[in-house]
Enzyme design. Structure first.
Site, PDB file in Angstrom:
ATOM      1  N   GLU A 127       5.907   2.865   6.648  1.00 54.55           N
ATOM      2  CA  GLU A 127       6.444   1.508   6.793  1.00 54.55           C
ATOM      3  C   GLU A 127       7.658   1.333   5.903  1.00 54.55           C
ATOM      4  OE1 GLU A 127       3.382  -1.442   6.392  1.00 54.55           O
ATOM      5  OE2 GLU A 127       2.144  -0.498   7.923  1.00 54.55           O
TER       6      GLU A 127
ATOM      7  N   ASP B 233       0.405  -3.579  14.166  1.00 53.01           N
ATOM      8  CA  ASP B 233       1.063  -4.300  13.078  1.00 53.01           C
ATOM      9  C   ASP B 233       1.307  -3.389  11.883  1.00 53.01           C
ATOM     10  OD1 ASP B 233       2.015  -6.816  11.905  1.00 53.01           O
ATOM     11  OD2 ASP B 233       0.315  -6.615  10.539  1.00 53.01           O
TER      12      ASP B 233
ATOM     13  N   ILE C  38     -12.402  -9.558   8.090  1.00 54.51           N
ATOM     14  CA  ILE C  38     -11.429  -9.609   9.193  1.00 54.51           C
ATOM     15  C   ILE C  38     -12.125  -9.351  10.526  1.00 54.51           C
ATOM     16  CG2 ILE C  38      -9.413  -8.461  10.203  1.00 54.51           C
ATOM     17  CD1 ILE C  38      -8.479  -7.909   7.287  1.00 54.51           C
TER      18      ILE C  38
ATOM     19  N   ARG D 298      -4.675  -0.420   8.758  1.00 54.96           N
ATOM     20  CA  ARG D 298      -3.696   0.459   8.127  1.00 54.96           C
ATOM     21  C   ARG D 298      -3.298   1.549   9.115  1.00 54.96           C
ATOM     22  NH1 ARG D 298      -2.826  -2.926   4.949  1.00 54.96           N
ATOM     23  NH2 ARG D 298      -3.349  -2.954   2.724  1.00 54.96           N
TER      24      ARG D 298
ATOM     25  N   HIS E   5       4.165  -5.539  10.135  1.00 51.35           N
ATOM     26  CA  HIS E   5       3.142  -5.753   9.103  1.00 51.35           C
ATOM     27  C   HIS E   5       3.138  -7.207   8.626  1.00 51.35           C
ATOM     28  CE1 HIS E   5       0.648  -3.580   5.780  1.00 51.35           C
ATOM     29  NE2 HIS E   5       0.137  -4.758   6.078  1.00 51.35           N
TER      30      HIS E   5
ATOM     31  N   LEU F 274     -16.834  -4.312  10.552  1.00 51.88           N
ATOM     32  CA  LEU F 274     -17.198  -5.731  10.638  1.00 51.88           C
ATOM     33  C   LEU F 274     -17.220  -6.356   9.245  1.00 51.88           C
ATOM     34  CD1 LEU F 274     -17.921  -7.613  13.069  1.00 51.88           C
ATOM     35  CD2 LEU F 274     -20.303  -7.421  12.320  1.00 51.88           C
ATOM     36  N   GLY F 275     -16.065  -6.284   8.577  1.00 52.39           N
ATOM     37  CA  GLY F 275     -15.893  -7.011   7.315  1.00 52.39           C
ATOM     38  C   GLY F 275     -15.416  -8.426   7.616  1.00 52.39           C
TER      39      GLY F 275
END
Lengths: 308, 308
Positions: free
Chosen positions: B256, B251, B151, B227, B274, B148-149
């Site tokens: 990647e 995403d 974002i 990530r 991403h 719960l930062g």
């Protein structure tokens, strides 16, 4: 002949209603052939409100005394004509407007943040070490809502959470927390994203004209979760091809199901098969209202949700 | 040799920074070949924070005195190792968390309301008069936020607008308007949708394990905008194939760009390259912080946004 009232389901995609209706009614299915033998028994038509209602058929059903729309919308039905014949019409309001608004936001995100295109890119190997797609932030985008009914207001509330600036237009002023544009063209001109959320009827066919799409412009996104007939679909296709309109995301079409070849060469487009309001919860709510309206009608009680 | 400081851009997808940086710096691009002739001049590395940092390279750059992450995340960088060498690291916090949260909701809607699958269905002719897709309503779905930062909180606020019930888990309790689950497994068990929104580092690699995915279950949707290394990606693929996990929308990936063949036979999946944080506004914000950090560094001023 039985004591149970006979009902006729008109559209094939409503077939799943059949076993449920059979618990209380004799059920006929139009796509299995016209119910000639039951023509004098059929008391109610069960219809999808967006499908044009066959007046000739109605005239051949002398016992018919109810048109029950499974849906909230009833744009396929000539309400005045039914009223003149003393034929009541019911529908299913207020059960899926939140789901339709959810889908509208899903279409905005799918188009603007390139979720459908991104999925295609990853799967086709188009994502490489050299490429990094940059998509536009929704923050600060200007959202215009066409028709501030239950769906339009629900779209507007969601858009605010996504930091969009909301305004709206509808033919009649109303008290609202968002500003009303002077005209539809003015709304389109001022908007980055235009969401069509109004009721469709004979008065507003082609409302989203070439001129309105031109005002929305080459960076604009048109979203339609209302009815296909509200949009000049041929103009829309031309303008997406020429770049005069930026993007479109459509859940509804002039003809449904829509012909895939019609959209094959059209860029910057997200298409869904009229699923905005067809959710598990929405369908349950619609089914409950349908059963309540039928029950009230055959018990000579006031209809639960008649079209006023 | 020139008076302008030399900087080295590490990742090819950061190439668009080159002309902007060239206004003030001598710019080298790692993918054009190791900058052997400039090895003694390079003062700063410009990196994507998710890419593993090459310590051997750093040891061959004696003048290097700054690692500048273009991104908010810096999980590819061994911060302790840099600290021991007296090498400051900057990043770009707080500029794109709202956009990442928007994308997370876009992925939830694309998966749950079948927007990506619906687009494919319409285009392939899979929408017929007999078919009518019913998708689950988001109303009342239980959303679990992992981390719960900035974002995570932005995802939670949006989810409430969509009538979802929000709870969260993170390793440390914090004051929040949503309840914290006792454990990650408990959160997954109680959730219909799990959104991974935490910072990645060496302590939480594989955090979303097979057990967590099992707790989320056959109707569950996993969304990852953080990530790829946070998820046991092989377990995820197995479980989507077997139906032990319902859906995923990703995403970010272990590697990647991710290899398309890896996902070809995996059902119930939405993939984006991403792009969650890579918006026009987000990139502008990141660029501004990068330039401010470089300027401050070379002017011997306090860094604008150092990694603490």
């Amino acid at each position: 002949m039985t004591q149970r009232p006979a009902v006729l389901i008109m559209q094939r995609h409503l077939a799943p209603l059949s076993p449920i209706l059979q618990s209380a009614y004799d059920v006929y299915r139009f796509w299995e052939g016209p119910p000639i033998e039951a023509a004098h028994d059929i008391r109610a038509l069960i219809v999808a409100g967006e499908a044009p209602l066959d007046k000739g058929l109605i005239e051949r059903l002398p016992a018919l005394d109810l048109i029950a729309c499974f849906t909230s919308g009833y744009d396929g039905i000539d309400i005045d004509w039914c009223r003149q014949r003393g034929l009541p019409v019911t529908h299913a309001p207020g059960v899926n407007h939140e789901d339709v608004a959810d889908h509208a936001l899903g279409l905005i995100l799918a188009a603007r943040r390139q979720i459908v295109a991104g999925d295609r890119q990853v799967r086709s190997g188009g994502w490489t070490a050299e490429t990094r797609s940059i998509t536009p932030s929704l923050g600060g985008q200007k959202l215009g809502v066409v028709g501030l009914g239950a769906i339009g207001a629900a779209v507007a509330r969601r858009a605010e959470t996504f930091r969009m600036d909301v305004s709206w237009w509808g033919p009649r002023p109303k008290a609202a927390e968002w500003p009303r544009a002077d005209s539809l063209s003015a709304l389109a001109e001022a908007s980055d994203i235009l969401v069509v959320a109004c009721k469709a009827d004979e008065t507003n066919r082609g409302l989203i004209s070439r001129e309105v799409l031109q005002a929305l412009g080459p960076d604009g996104l048109l979203v339609n979760v209302a009815r296909g007939q509200l949009i000049d679909e041929d103009a829309l296709i031309d303008m997406l091809k020429s770049g005069a309109l930026g993007q479109a995301a459509l859940d509804v079409f002039m003809e449904e199901p829509t012909e895939p070849s019609r959209w094959a060469d059209v860029p910057n487009l997200v298409l869904t098969p009229h699923t905005a309001g067809a959710t598990t919860a929405g369908v349950q709510g619609m089914l409950m209202l349908l059963m309540q309206n039928l029950q009230a009608h055959f018990a000579d009680q006031p209809l639960k949700t008649p079209v006023e």
